[in-house]
Design a protein around this motif. Structure first.
Motif, short mmCIF file in Angstrom:
data_model
loop_
_atom_site.label_atom_id
_atom_site.label_comp_id
_atom_site.label_asym_id
_atom_site.label_seq_id
_atom_site.Cartn_x
_atom_site.Cartn_y
_atom_site.Cartn_z
N SER A 77 49.61 71.22 20.17
CA SER A 77 48.93 71.85 21.28
C SER A 77 47.35 72.13 20.78
O SER A 77 47.50 72.40 19.61
N CYS A 78 46.50 72.23 21.76
CA CYS A 78 45.08 72.87 21.44
C CYS A 78 44.80 73.63 22.84
O CYS A 78 44.72 73.04 23.97
N THR B 147 48.10 74.32 17.32
CA THR B 147 49.26 74.01 16.57
C THR B 147 49.37 72.79 16.16
O THR B 147 49.49 71.82 16.82
N LEU B 148 49.90 72.56 14.92
CA LEU B 148 49.99 71.44 14.12
C LEU B 148 51.36 71.17 13.46
O LEU B 148 51.91 72.37 12.91
N VAL C 22 49.22 77.04 12.67
CA VAL C 22 48.46 77.49 13.96
C VAL C 22 47.26 77.91 13.32
O VAL C 22 46.91 78.94 12.47
N PHE C 23 46.19 77.11 14.01
CA PHE C 23 44.92 77.40 13.66
C PHE C 23 44.25 77.97 14.60
O PHE C 23 44.15 77.70 15.65
N CYS D 69 38.97 72.28 19.72
CA CYS D 69 40.17 72.04 18.86
C CYS D 69 39.79 71.44 17.42
O CYS D 69 40.69 70.81 16.49
N GLY D 70 38.47 71.32 17.22
CA GLY D 70 38.23 70.52 15.70
C GLY D 70 37.27 71.16 15.08
O GLY D 70 36.55 71.99 15.59
#
Length: 186
Positions: A86-87, A100-101, A172-173, A179-180
């Motif tokens: 998710s982003c 979320t990765l 979780v970033f 997102c990047g």
């Protein structure tokens, strides 16, 4: 049993003529460790880590707490597999998003040194992840445990030390919007 009784028992376990060899091997190992600590790149913590690695090979690969030197066999180890699940933009923090990765660590998988541009919280979902952030000792994290990486911190390595079972974590970033990127070179 007194100490001389223990010595007699230990000597009796070794084949005749092997006692001096065993004593010599033990003395050589101690001398090597002392020399290691005296080397310019060595210090007390390096020596402690070296002994811990040497003594813990039953539960994990030998010397896995040290980052892989260039050209070592680490390249032959499996890599981690990651998938963004998710982003979403953070409406209360303009210009930022939460990503979320899901990260899979096959048996003995290794992730070399890297950085993340934003804060990262990792939650272990399965297995054991061994990880180290620069300036702190390596740690083993198991199901339900977490670790945190501040923005830009050098993540020395992450690995699954288990030669049989896979491990998995969710990260979780908090990143820039859109997102990047999630990973930066060391």
């Amino acid at each position: 049993m007194n100490s001389s009784g223990r010595s007699t028992v230990i000597r009796s376990l070794l084949p005749t003529g092997r006692q001096p060899v065993a004593a010599g091997v033990a003395a050589a190992l101690l001398a090597f460790a002392a020399g290691w600590a005296l080397l310019p790149q060595g210090n007390k913590q390096n020596t402690v880590d070296w002994f811990a690695d040497l003594c813990s090979t039953v539960s994990r690969p030998m010397f896995s707490s040290a980052p892989a030197p260039a050209g070592s066999g680490i390249a032959a180890r499996p890599a981690t597999l990651s998938k963004v699940i998710s982003c979403e933009p953070l409406p209360n923090v303009p210009g930022k998003s939460v990503t979320t990765l899901l990260v899979d660590f096959p048996p003995l998988a290794y992730s070399p040194a890297h950085r993340h541009p934003g804060s990262v919280t990792a939650v272990i979902l399965a297995g054991t992840i061994r990880s180290q952030i620069a300036g702190s000792p390596p740690g083993d994290y198991r199901f339900g445990e977490t670790f945190f990486e501040p923005p830009g911190a050098l993540h020395m390595f992450a690995e699954n030390p288990d030669p049989v079972h896979a491990a998995k974590l969710v990260a979780v970033f908090v990143t820039e919007e859109n997102c990047g990127p999630l990973v930066l070179p060391p």
